[in-house]
Every structure is written in structure tokens, then in C-alpha cells.
Scaffold this active site. Structure first.
Site, PDB file in Angstrom:
ATOM      1  N   ALA A  65       0.829  -0.970  -0.054  1.00  0.00           N
ATOM      2  CA  ALA A  65      -0.038   0.044  -0.048  1.00  0.00           C
ATOM      3  C   ALA A  65       0.865   1.175   0.075  1.00  0.00           C
ATOM      4  O   ALA A  65       2.128   1.221   0.302  1.00  0.00           O
ATOM      5  CB  ALA A  65      -0.913  -0.094   1.248  1.00  0.00           C
ATOM      6  N   GLY A 108       0.424  -4.796   0.940  1.00  0.00           N
ATOM      7  CA  GLY A 108      -0.833  -4.780   0.173  1.00  0.00           C
ATOM      8  C   GLY A 108      -0.467  -5.499  -1.251  1.00  0.00           C
ATOM      9  O   GLY A 108      -1.274  -6.104  -1.794  1.00  0.00           O
ATOM     10  N   GLU A 111      -0.764  -9.190  -0.579  1.00  0.00           N
ATOM     11  CA  GLU A 111      -2.224  -9.358  -0.367  1.00  0.00           C
ATOM     12  C   GLU A 111      -2.958  -9.246  -1.799  1.00  0.00           C
ATOM     13  O   GLU A 111      -4.003  -9.988  -2.030  1.00  0.00           O
ATOM     14  CB  GLU A 111      -2.755  -8.411   0.468  1.00  0.00           C
ATOM     15  CG  GLU A 111      -2.006  -8.622   1.843  1.00  0.00           C
ATOM     16  CD  GLU A 111      -2.105  -7.572   2.924  1.00  0.00           C
ATOM     17  OE1 GLU A 111      -1.977  -6.320   2.637  1.00  0.00           O
ATOM     18  OE2 GLU A 111      -2.943  -7.691   3.764  1.00  0.00           O
ATOM     19  N   GLU A 131       4.450  -5.258   7.021  1.00  0.00           N
ATOM     20  CA  GLU A 131       3.761  -4.211   7.645  1.00  0.00           C
ATOM     21  C   GLU A 131       4.259  -3.846   9.242  1.00  0.00           C
ATOM     22  O   GLU A 131       4.252  -2.992   9.780  1.00  0.00           O
ATOM     23  CB  GLU A 131       2.227  -4.467   7.714  1.00  0.00           C
ATOM     24  CG  GLU A 131       1.752  -4.293   6.330  1.00  0.00           C
ATOM     25  CD  GLU A 131       1.685  -5.670   5.496  1.00  0.00           C
ATOM     26  OE1 GLU A 131       2.592  -6.511   5.837  1.00  0.00           O
ATOM     27  OE2 GLU A 131       0.661  -5.737   4.708  1.00  0.00           O
TER      28      GLU A 131
HETATM   29  N1  CO8 Z   1       4.762   3.212  -0.755  1.00  0.00           N
HETATM   30  C1  CO8 Z   1       4.767   4.284  -1.270  1.00  0.00           C
HETATM   31  N2  CO8 Z   1       6.006   4.723  -1.837  1.00  0.00           N
HETATM   32  C2  CO8 Z   1       6.960   3.503  -1.930  1.00  0.00           C
HETATM   33  C3  CO8 Z   1       6.707   2.078  -1.490  1.00  0.00           C
HETATM   34  C4  CO8 Z   1       5.289   2.125  -0.793  1.00  0.00           C
HETATM   35  N3  CO8 Z   1       4.923   0.826  -0.407  1.00  0.00           N
HETATM   36  N4  CO8 Z   1       7.577   1.375  -1.648  1.00  0.00           N
HETATM   37  C5  CO8 Z   1       8.569   2.032  -2.593  1.00  0.00           C
HETATM   38  N5  CO8 Z   1       8.146   3.339  -2.743  1.00  0.00           N
HETATM   39  C6  CO8 Z   1       8.754   4.244  -3.190  1.00  0.00           C
HETATM   40  C7  CO8 Z   1      10.069   4.723  -2.583  1.00  0.00           C
HETATM   41  O1  CO8 Z   1       9.544   5.537  -1.512  1.00  0.00           O
HETATM   42  C8  CO8 Z   1      10.993   5.325  -3.421  1.00  0.00           C
HETATM   43  O2  CO8 Z   1      10.537   6.586  -3.778  1.00  0.00           O
HETATM   44  P1  CO8 Z   1      11.616   7.721  -3.903  1.00  0.00           P
HETATM   45  O3  CO8 Z   1      12.361   7.470  -4.991  1.00  0.00           O
HETATM   46  O4  CO8 Z   1      10.505   9.016  -4.270  1.00  0.00           O
HETATM   47  O5  CO8 Z   1      12.263   7.800  -2.704  1.00  0.00           O
HETATM   48  C9  CO8 Z   1      10.643   4.312  -4.511  1.00  0.00           C
HETATM   49  O6  CO8 Z   1       9.478   3.741  -4.419  1.00  0.00           O
HETATM   50  C10 CO8 Z   1      11.607   3.234  -5.072  1.00  0.00           C
HETATM   51  O7  CO8 Z   1      11.912   2.790  -3.848  1.00  0.00           O
HETATM   52  P2  CO8 Z   1      13.359   2.329  -3.011  1.00  0.00           P
HETATM   53  O8  CO8 Z   1      14.105   3.459  -3.262  1.00  0.00           O
HETATM   54  O9  CO8 Z   1      13.051   2.232  -1.359  1.00  0.00           O
HETATM   55  O10 CO8 Z   1      13.567   0.978  -3.744  1.00  0.00           O
HETATM   56  P3  CO8 Z   1      14.752  -0.237  -3.123  1.00  0.00           P
HETATM   57  O11 CO8 Z   1      14.944  -0.980  -4.466  1.00  0.00           O
HETATM   58  O12 CO8 Z   1      15.878   0.709  -2.408  1.00  0.00           O
HETATM   59  O13 CO8 Z   1      13.899  -0.859  -2.056  1.00  0.00           O
HETATM   60  C11 CO8 Z   1      11.613  -2.114  -1.299  1.00  0.00           C
HETATM   61  C12 CO8 Z   1      12.719  -1.582  -2.669  1.00  0.00           C
HETATM   62  C13 CO8 Z   1      12.544  -2.897  -0.492  1.00  0.00           C
HETATM   63  C14 CO8 Z   1      10.581  -2.570  -1.844  1.00  0.00           C
HETATM   64  C15 CO8 Z   1      11.358  -0.784  -0.567  1.00  0.00           C
HETATM   65  O14 CO8 Z   1      11.122   0.430  -1.471  1.00  0.00           O
HETATM   66  C16 CO8 Z   1      10.507  -0.834   0.445  1.00  0.00           C
HETATM   67  O15 CO8 Z   1      10.588  -1.484   1.469  1.00  0.00           O
HETATM   68  N6  CO8 Z   1       9.260  -0.602   0.284  1.00  0.00           N
HETATM   69  C17 CO8 Z   1       8.128  -0.576   1.333  1.00  0.00           C
HETATM   70  C18 CO8 Z   1       7.585  -2.056   1.554  1.00  0.00           C
HETATM   71  C19 CO8 Z   1       6.495  -1.988   2.433  1.00  0.00           C
HETATM   72  O16 CO8 Z   1       6.713  -2.024   3.525  1.00  0.00           O
HETATM   73  N7  CO8 Z   1       5.469  -2.435   2.058  1.00  0.00           N
HETATM   74  C20 CO8 Z   1       4.408  -2.373   2.813  1.00  0.00           C
HETATM   75  C21 CO8 Z   1       3.716  -1.475   3.078  1.00  0.00           C
HETATM   76  S1  CO8 Z   1       2.145  -1.366   4.109  1.00  0.00           S
HETATM   77  C22 CO8 Z   1       0.679  -2.203   3.393  1.00  0.00           C
HETATM   78  O17 CO8 Z   1       0.910  -2.894   2.343  1.00  0.00           O
HETATM   79  C23 CO8 Z   1      -0.378  -2.434   4.309  1.00  0.00           C
HETATM   80  C24 CO8 Z   1      -1.611  -2.936   3.558  1.00  0.00           C
HETATM   81  C25 CO8 Z   1      -2.913  -2.793   3.891  1.00  0.00           C
HETATM   82  C26 CO8 Z   1      -3.516  -1.469   3.541  1.00  0.00           C
HETATM   83  C27 CO8 Z   1      -4.082  -1.312   2.114  1.00  0.00           C
HETATM   84  C28 CO8 Z   1      -4.604  -0.065   1.520  1.00  0.00           C
HETATM   85  C29 CO8 Z   1      -4.462   0.289   0.283  1.00  0.00           C
END
Ligand code: CO8
Length: 257
Positions: A65, A108, A111, A131
């Protein structure tokens, strides 16, 4: 229709939806949800479409998400609006949906893949429910669907630690149905979807309903449900055609009636 966060196209009798927010690794926000519901509705209304493939990019199916959209939210507001409940409609798609997953399928994203009927993964796929590392828990069904898919031990391991599992582990644990080389992913998913689309729609849709019922009811009720659906398919033209074609040693020409 023009979409901001998706690429939506038809390949033969298959509807193909590609998540397209590369700047955020396909993070799921309210626009993605709105557009996905619209795309699915259009494919459901299109008689020619028999199955749907949902995919992302090579780097990410979806990294969760959108954390930036969720960050400012307050309990009372998300409780009142029943935040996330809109995704239930995506999970209830009646035509079969195959997830073709490459790269990250996290939170998400994992999911959403599990809302599909089955997952075909590239060797590069990484699944996880991180999460817990953000101070929350899965909210789009992860604690329920992952547990049903892989069992308690693996689900607890993933959900409590937030670690990722690779495609081989995901296949071993039953989360994905097949793992393929990255350059084969889309072709493999489209071929599976085209095969499904070539079959009788009523039997395909009832097969999907019957398997899904196995997750929601007792064995006895599930068997009764299956049997009634099985009986009812003898009211279709396609049952007559399918069995006649077998006996006559020819290919069936299903009319989906
Ligand atoms: N949300 C928003 N932006 C994101 C997300 C995200 N989940 N994941 C990545 N991005 C963005 C980063 O902020 C970054 O943007 P910017 O260049 O502007 O800083 C861009 O995508 C590229 O990401 P990274 O630079 O972090 O890339 P890496 O290769 O270094 O890392 C990862 C990749 C490991 C995937 C890392 O991006 C990461 O950990 N992302 C978050 C993963 C996460 O925690 N997901 C769970 C989110 S919570 C959730 O899903 C709850 C679900 C229930 C609610 C549903 C409602 C819709």
C-alpha cells in the site's frame, strides 16, 4: 478509457492489467483501487474476455500500500470510512484472475496477488508482509489468506518478522503455483489465461466458486455445494457439447451457454 495508474489491454480472449506506477514500485493507492475496479468491471462486461492476468513491472508487482498516502491517516477517519474495504470487490472478481508476479510483492502487493485465483511467479519474485516493520499489521487480508495458503508456521514467520521469501520458498510453501524464468513470465500467464478462456465459462466460473468455497465452509457443506454445481452444469449447452465432442473425437465448440 484512459487510466493513470494502469495499462489495460485485451490479448485474444484475455484481459491484461499492468500496474503502472513505476516511480513508487507500483504502490497501491486510492487511484489504483478505483481504476482496478473499473478495469475489472469492463472485463466482466465483455463477453469475449474469459480470464484476466494482473501483472506489474519486472522490478515490482507492487511494493505494498502507498505508505506516503497512509502516513497522515487517523484512526477515527479510517474507521468511519472503513478504509481498505473497497479491495474486497477486487477479491470478488467472478472471472478467473491470474497474478503474474515479478520482483517485489510486499504488503498490500502480496495481498493483492493472493486475491487472484493463482500466482505464477518469476524466479526474481519476492513475497513478504513487512507491515510489522511500520508498526502495523497486514490490512488487505494477509493474515488470513497467507495463513490459508502456507499454513500457520510460515505465515507467523513472515508476518511477525517482516522478512521476504523468494520464489523457490514461495512455491515450496504453496503460495505460488509455478515459477518460471523472468522472460517467460507474461507468456506463461497469458497462455494459462487463454487456455481457461477457451473453456466453457459457466463451468470455469463454477469451478472457481467451488474451490473458493473450500476456504469458507465445512467439508460436508463444501461437498454438497460442489455436487449441486456439478448437477447444474448438466443444464448447459456446453456440457452437451463437451461430452459429445469427446465421444466424437473432435474439439468442442463451446458457446458459453
Ligand atoms: N509506498 C510508497 N512508496 C513506495 C513504497 C510504498 N509501499 N515502496 C516503494 N516506494 C517508493 C520509494 O519511496 C521510492 O520513492 P522515492 O524514489 O521517491 O524515494 C521508490 O518507490 C523506490 O523505492 P526504493 O528507493 O525504496 O527502492 P529499493 O530498491 O531501495 O527498495 C523496497 C525496494 C525494499 C521494496 C522498498 O521500497 C520498501 O521497503 N518498500 C516498502 C515495502 C513495504 O513496507 N510495504 C508494505 C506497505 S504497508 C501495506 O501494504 C499495508 C496493506 C494494507 C492497507 C492497504 C490499503 C490500500
Amino acid at each position: 478509457m484512459a487510466y493513470e495508474t494502469l495499462i489495460v489491454e485485451t490479448r485474444g480472449n484475455v484481459g491484461l492489467v499492468t500496474l503502472n506506477r513505476p516511480q513508487a514500485l507500483n504502490a497501491l493507492n486510492s487511484t489504483v483501487l478505483k481504476e482496478l475496479k473499473e478495469a475489472y468491471a469492463a472485463f466482466h462486461a465483455d463477453e469475449a474476455v474469459g480470464a484476466i492476468v494482473l501483472t506489474g513491472s519486472e522490478r515490482a508487482f507492487a511494493a505494498g500500500a502507498d505508505i506516503k498516502e497512509m502516513q497522515p491517516l487517523q484512526f477515527a477517519d479510517i474507521y468511519k470510512s472503513d478504509f481498505i474495504s473497497g479491495w474486497d470487490e477486487v477479491a470478488k472478481a467472478r472471472k478467473p484472475v491470474i497474478a503474474a508476479v515479478s520482483g517485489f510483492a510486499l504488503g498490500g502487493g502480496c495481498e493483492l496477488a493472493m486475491m487472484c485465483d493463482f500466482i505464477i511467479a518469476s524466479e526474481t519474485a519476492k513475497f513478504g508482509q513487512p507491515e510489522i516493520t511500520l508498526g502495523v499489521i497486514p490490512g488487505m487480508g494477509g493474515s488470513q489468506r497467507l495463513t490459508r495458503a502456507v499454513g500457520k508456521a510460515k505465515a507467523m514467520d513472515l508476518i511477525l518478522t517482516g522478512r521476504m521469501m523468494d520464489a523457490a520458498e514461495a512455491e515450496r510453501s504453496g503460495l505460488v503455483s509455478r515459477v518460471v524464468a523472468p522472460d517467460r513470465l507474461l507468456d506463461e500467464a497469458l497462455a494459462a489465461a487463454e487456455k481457461i478462456a477457451s473453456l466453457s465459462r459457466p463451468s470455469v466460473m463454477m469451478a472457481k466458486e467451488a474451490v473458493n468455497r473450500a476456504f469458507e465452509t465445512t467439508l460436508e457443506e463444501g461437498l454438497r455445494f460442489e455436487r449441486r454445481l456439478f448437477h447444474s452444469l448438466f443444464a448447459t449447452d456446453d456440457q452437451k457439447e463437451g461430452m459429445a465432442a469427446f465421444v466424437e473425437k473432435r474439439k468442442p465448440a463451446f458457446t458459453h451457454r
